[in-house]
Design a protein around this motif. Structure first.
Motif, PDB file in Angstrom:
ATOM      1  N   HIS A  84     -56.358 -88.047  77.959  1.00 15.22           N
ATOM      2  CA  HIS A  84     -55.899 -86.906  77.158  1.00 15.22           C
ATOM      3  C   HIS A  84     -55.235 -85.873  78.076  1.00 15.22           C
ATOM      4  CE1 HIS A  84     -57.089 -83.724  73.865  1.00 15.22           C
ATOM      5  NE2 HIS A  84     -55.932 -83.435  74.439  1.00 15.22           N
ATOM      6  N   HIS A  86     -51.144 -83.521  78.576  1.00 19.01           N
ATOM      7  CA  HIS A  86     -49.943 -83.050  77.867  1.00 19.01           C
ATOM      8  C   HIS A  86     -48.766 -82.998  78.824  1.00 19.01           C
ATOM      9  CE1 HIS A  86     -51.923 -82.416  74.070  1.00 19.01           C
ATOM     10  NE2 HIS A  86     -52.975 -81.992  74.762  1.00 19.01           N
ATOM     11  N   LYS A 187     -52.189 -89.378  67.044  1.00 18.70           N
ATOM     12  CA  LYS A 187     -52.966 -88.154  67.292  1.00 18.70           C
ATOM     13  C   LYS A 187     -52.864 -87.210  66.099  1.00 18.70           C
ATOM     14  CE  LYS A 187     -55.224 -85.036  69.792  1.00 18.70           C
ATOM     15  NZ  LYS A 187     -54.737 -84.161  70.869  1.00 18.70           N
ATOM     16  N   HIS A 242     -62.463 -83.653  72.570  1.00 14.99           N
ATOM     17  CA  HIS A 242     -63.150 -82.352  72.643  1.00 14.99           C
ATOM     18  C   HIS A 242     -64.602 -82.509  72.187  1.00 14.99           C
ATOM     19  CE1 HIS A 242     -59.131 -80.905  73.159  1.00 14.99           C
ATOM     20  NE2 HIS A 242     -58.803 -80.908  71.886  1.00 14.99           N
ATOM     21  N   ASP A 303     -57.355 -83.023  79.130  1.00 16.61           N
ATOM     22  CA  ASP A 303     -56.540 -82.155  78.260  1.00 16.61           C
ATOM     23  C   ASP A 303     -55.729 -81.206  79.146  1.00 16.61           C
ATOM     24  OD1 ASP A 303     -55.402 -80.901  76.093  1.00 16.61           O
ATOM     25  OD2 ASP A 303     -57.225 -79.899  75.433  1.00 16.61           O
TER      26      ASP A 303
HETATM   27 ZN    ZN Z   1     -54.880 -81.665  73.976  1.00 19.55          ZN
END
Ligand code: ZN
Length: 412
Positions: A84, A86, A187, A242, A303
């Motif tokens: 995960h 970006h 997603k 998460h 993340d």
């Molecule tokens: Zn994310």
């Protein structure tokens, strides 16, 4: 009878002689403690690399290598897979994690933490995946994969991610099927209304394309039922990211200090609990009691974006260190960052050191001392163990070398 015994002896002699002849290799990493979950290896071994692939793993290999790397005192593991992150970075204003300033080019942040493969979690949707591919995939050494956002415009933030009319299962699945080597899942994130439509569309796209769905369950108000999501809506192999977050309207696996029964039930039925630390999604009030009571994450991920890397998250090695200090074993921490994510995205050539696999390898030390680790609520946990990445190889090429382990000695 005598002839047969003679033949057997001859075969044995040939095999012994063969094993004594040293094989050639490009690189041999010697005396490191190898942890390879797929192959159940957890001991001191050598790793040989030839033509960018793992050629042999074993104790005291008889290998003639062009380069020898001494890994004494270090752990040798498959290159990490960050499930995960970006990475659809760009210069469009107000585009958040979809061609915007908050996403990050992978190579500047991955190798230094031992990461050799990343999965972008929803930066692009079916409308702009090819733009993402041309911009980032084709200009990065880091192995890249994507979860395609159920929102056609991708993770543009704000109103764009609330627009159910831009959540098309069929078109999303069509684009996913068009790029099966790169698109490994669907997603859904950041949806704020109390409505199952986005979940149903994402799961339908995943069903049509035959790939898993990763859910960031937003912050629906009023809250939608987690029992329904985890036990009815999602399929085994789908991912809830998460998993140790604590935000109003999001899943709390721990309530009043106790793990919710639905969480154990969901994990038992094959739902993947992913860390996805981020800038707002990892609280000790969730992670510590959950792990102590036996709810361990299936996969560890960052993340990564500009809003998480300078806070408590930092990088993959730091997130792994936190979990090590909370109580996961080193073997678990490595498995959940290598072989486990490889299985989740069905890229089983990665995340392991089998002969023939790409030579994506990371060398770590486990340093001892007094270290501080911060969660997203600015709470500090002290720990005595910390992972440091010393060397990263990608397809047998050195892409990170902290202390010159693989460099040539300077001769004036
Ligand atoms: Zn994310």
């Amino acid at each position: 009878m005598i002839k047969s015994a003679y033949q057997t002896l001859l075969v044995v002699l040939v095999l012994v002689a063969g094993s004594l002849v040293a094989q050639n290799a490009d690189i041999v990493i010697r005396n490191g403690h190898v942890i390879d979950a797929k192959n159940n290896i957890n001991s001191v071994m050598d790793v040989a690399i030839t033509d960018g692939k793992i050629s042999q793993v074993g104790p005291k290999l008889s290998v003639n290598a062009k380069k020898t790397i001494d890994a004494t005192g270090l752990y040798v593991v498959p290159g990490l897979i960050d499930l995960h992150g970006h990475h659809y970075y760009g210069t469009e204003p107000d585009h958040y994690l979809s061609d915007g300033y908050s996403a990050l080019p992978p190579d500047g942040f991955t190798f230094r933490a031992g990461v050799t493969a990343v999965v972008d979690a929803g930066g692009s949707g079916w409308r702009n995946f090819t733009d993402f591919r041309d911009q980032t995939f084709l200009n990065s050494k880091t192995k890249m994969f994507a979860f395609l956002n159920i929102v056609g415009a991708g993770m543009r933030g704000g109103a764009y991610e609330q627009n159910t009319t831009d959540m098309d299962s069929k078109l999303t699945a069509l684009v996913a099927k068009q790029y099966p080597d790169q698109i490994v899942g669907i997603k859904l994130a950041h949806f704020m209304s109390s409505d199952w439509t986005p979940t149903d569309r994402a799961v339908e796209a995943g069903r049509q394309a035959g790939i898993p769905v990763m859910i960031d369950f937003g912050a629906a108000n009023p809250v939608l039922s987690w029992d329904t999501l985890l036990l009815k809506k999602l399929r085994p192999g789908d991912i809830v990211t998460h998993c140790f977050g604590q935000t109003d309207g999001r899943m709390h696996v721990v309530e009043n200090g106790t793990v919710q029964p639905y969480a154990f039930k969901a994990q038992q039925r094959g739902i993947i609990f992913d860390v996805g630390h981020g800038g707002g999604s990892f609280m000790y009030s969730q992670a510590i009691p959950a792990i102590k009571q036996g709810l361990k994450p299936n996969t560890i991920s960052t993340d990564l974006h500009t809003g998480s890397m300078n806070g408590g998250m930092k990088d993959m090695a730091n997130v792994m260190s936190k979990l090590l200090n909370i109580g996961l074993s080193l073997q678990e921490v490595i498995a959940k960052s290598t072989w486990e994510p490889a299985k989740v995205i069905n890229k089983k050539d990665l995340g392991n050191l089998s002969p023939g696999a790409p030579a994506d390898v990371a060398l770590f030390s486990v340093d001892t001392g007094k270290f501080g680790f911060i969660d997203v609520g600015n709470n500090k946990m002290t720990g005595d163990k910390k992972l440091t990445c010393h060397l990263t190889l990608l397809n047998g090429e050195v892409v990170w070398d902290l202390n010159g382990l693989a460099a040539n000695p300077y001769k004036p």
